[in-house]
Design a protein around this motif. Sequence first.
Motif, PDB file in Angstrom:
ATOM      1  N   GLU B 104       0.815  -1.700   0.222  1.00 60.70           N
ATOM      2  CA  GLU B 104      -0.103  -0.064  -0.100  1.00 60.70           C
ATOM      3  C   GLU B 104       0.884   1.002  -0.080  1.00 60.70           C
ATOM      4  O   GLU B 104       1.093   2.280  -0.465  1.00 60.70           O
ATOM      5  CB  GLU B 104      -0.584   0.280   1.020  1.00 60.70           C
ATOM      6  N   ARG B 177      -5.802  -8.353   2.152  1.00 62.52           N
ATOM      7  CA  ARG B 177      -5.344  -6.407   2.827  1.00 62.52           C
ATOM      8  C   ARG B 177      -4.317  -7.341   4.052  1.00 62.52           C
ATOM      9  O   ARG B 177      -3.741  -6.673   4.918  1.00 62.52           O
ATOM     10  CB  ARG B 177      -6.898  -6.701   3.191  1.00 62.52           C
ATOM     11  N   HIS B 180      -0.715  -6.435   3.568  1.00 65.35           N
ATOM     12  CA  HIS B 180      -1.244  -5.030   3.599  1.00 65.35           C
ATOM     13  C   HIS B 180      -1.080  -4.523   1.525  1.00 65.35           C
ATOM     14  O   HIS B 180       0.212  -3.746   1.362  1.00 65.35           O
ATOM     15  CB  HIS B 180      -0.142  -4.177   4.099  1.00 65.35           C
TER      16      HIS B 180
END
Lengths: 382, 224
Positions: B104, B177, B180
Amino acid sequence: MQRNILGTRIPAGMHDFLPAELGILEKLEGKLLDRLRRWGYQKVLTPALEYAACVQPELDKDDELYKFFDRQGHILALRPEFTTPIARMVGARLRTLSLPLRFCYAGDVYRSSSAQYREFRQVGVELIGSGSALADAEVIALAAEGMRELGVADCQLNLGHMGIFMGLMSELGVPSEVQGALEEKLARKDLVGIESLVRQSDLSDQAKEILLKLPYLHGGEEILDELVRFSKQAEIREAVNGLREVYGYLKDFGVQDMVALDLGILRGFSYYTGVIFEGYVPGVGFPVVEGGRYDALYGDFGFPQPATGFAIHLGSLLGLFPHDGLEPAGVLVYGADRSEVIRRAQALRSEGKRVEMAFEVVSPEVEERWVEEKNISRVEKV
Amino acid sequence: MPRNFLTIALPKGKLLEDSLDVLSQAGLACRDVNEDSRKLLFEFPEQAAQIVICRPTDIPTYVEYGAADLGFVGKDTLLEENKDVAELLDLKFGYCRFVVAMPEEKVPPRQADGSFDLTSLNHQRVATKFPRVAQTFFSELGMQVTPIKLHGNIELAPRVGLAEMIVDIVSTGTTLRQNHLVEVAPILEATTRVIANRVSYRMKYKRIQELVERLREAQGLGDS
C-alpha cells in the motif's frame, strides 16, 4: 575430444530411431508412398532449410519455426511443412508442365513449439491446378486409402469447409473487428469465448443462433440441409454444394464410411480456402491427417493455381504399431579360413540372403547371443 | 476400450466438490469420488466412464495428449498453460479475478479516470504463479516487466523485496489486505471451464455433446 554433458544429449523434441522402430517407420512410409504413386503422384523433395520469407512470410507472428542466420545475415528456417516449399518449387520451376500436377513427399518437418515431437515425419500429396470437387474428393479418398493401407482401419476423416464461416460472416454483416476476434477464438477452439462474443454482439437473433450452432453441425448430409435452411447466401450455397459433390464422389471411391461431415472443424485461418479435413485415430490425441484446399497460396509465388492436398503425420502413428520392424532374419558366417568366409558370405549375398560375417571364430555362447540380438536364423561355419 | 468411453479429469482442491456436484446432476453417478482416499482413478464401467483426479495445473496437459477426453479446469490455469484444447463450456463456479497488487505504501498515483497510472511500474519485477498471464497483460500495455515464477504464497514476495508487485488470483481480497497489498489493476475474471481433447471432441462427438448439454442444464445456464 571428450563430449561435455550437452554433447552427449539431443535437443528437446528430437528423436533417435533404433533399428526396430526405424524399420516400422520405413515400412509404413514405403506402403504409403506405393499407394500414392499408384494414384499418379510423383515424389519430390525440397530442402530442409528454406528462407524464412518463404515458409513464414508474416515474421511478426508468433511462430514455431527453428530459425538461423546464414553468412549474409538472411533468416533461414527449417521447413515446418511441405506445402509451401512445394508451392515455391512449382512456382519457380514447373510452370510450363500440363496441369494438374500430382506430387507426393515424405520427409521430416520441424516445429519448435510442438507438444509431441519437434521433428516428425510427414507423408503427403499436393494436387495442383484443379479447382474441381473431384480433385478434393481424390485427395480425401487417397488419404482414406492411405490410412487403410497402413492398417489403421478405424481412422475417421472429418470434412468441413472454410467458405461456410466466411460466408456467414459476410451474410450476417459481422463487423470486421468482431470477425477478427471470432477467428482468433475459433483458431483456439474457444467455444466459450465465441458464445460470449456472439451473445454480446448486435447481431440478429437468427445470426446468433446459426453462429452458435455451427461448431455442433456434425454428421451426414442432413447437416447440409440444415445449414441451407438458414442461409440464402451464395458463398454458403457454393460451399454446401461443393461438400455435397465431394461427399458423393467419396461413395464412388468406396471410402464414404470413413468420412463424416463436420462444420465444427476449428482451424486457424491458415492458407486453407475451401474443403478442409482432419483424420483421427482412437488413442492418438492429435489429428493424424490434415488437409484441404488452398487456392490462394500459389498466387503468392506468382503462379495463381487452385490446389489441394494432405499430410499424414506418420510420427504420431508409430505408437500404434509394435516395434518389430527388424530386417528379415539373416545368416551368420564364420570360420578359421578368412578367405573362405569371405567367399561364402559373398556367395550367399548374391543369392539375396542377408549375411553377417564374424571376424573371429565364435564360441557357442556368443553364437547364441548373436542369434537372439541380430535376428539370425542360420549360422554357417566354413 | 469402446469408442464412446469417456475419461474425465477433475482438479483436486477447491473445484472438486462443485465439479462432482454438477457432474452428478448431469447424470454421472460419481458421488463416491473424493480426494481423501488415496485413490486417483475411479471407474464407472456401467456408465462407460472413468474419473481421474489430477493437480489443477496438469489438467490441460492430460487433455491435450488425449489421456483424458474431458477436463474441468479454471480459466486461470487454462490461460497460463496455453495448451491446444477445445474449451466447451463455462461452468460459472470457482469465480476468481486476476489482479496486479502492490504494497500500500508504494501504489502509483491515480489518473483522471480513477485508475492507477501503471507506467511507473515499467521494468519492475512481478512475482506470480502465472508468468504468461502477467507478461501478456503488461506487454499489451506496452510495458516491460520481469515475471518471477513462484509456486505459492505470492503475497510474501513484495514484503521481502523479491518483487515490487504481484499478479495473482483473488476471490475475496482478504489475503491481500492481511498482507497490506492493494489491487492496482484488474486483469481478467476466471471461472471453471470444461475442456476437451481436440480429437475426442470430434470422435466421441455425440457422447461429449450430450454430456455438455446436460451440464449446461444442470448449471441452469440454458440460453439466459
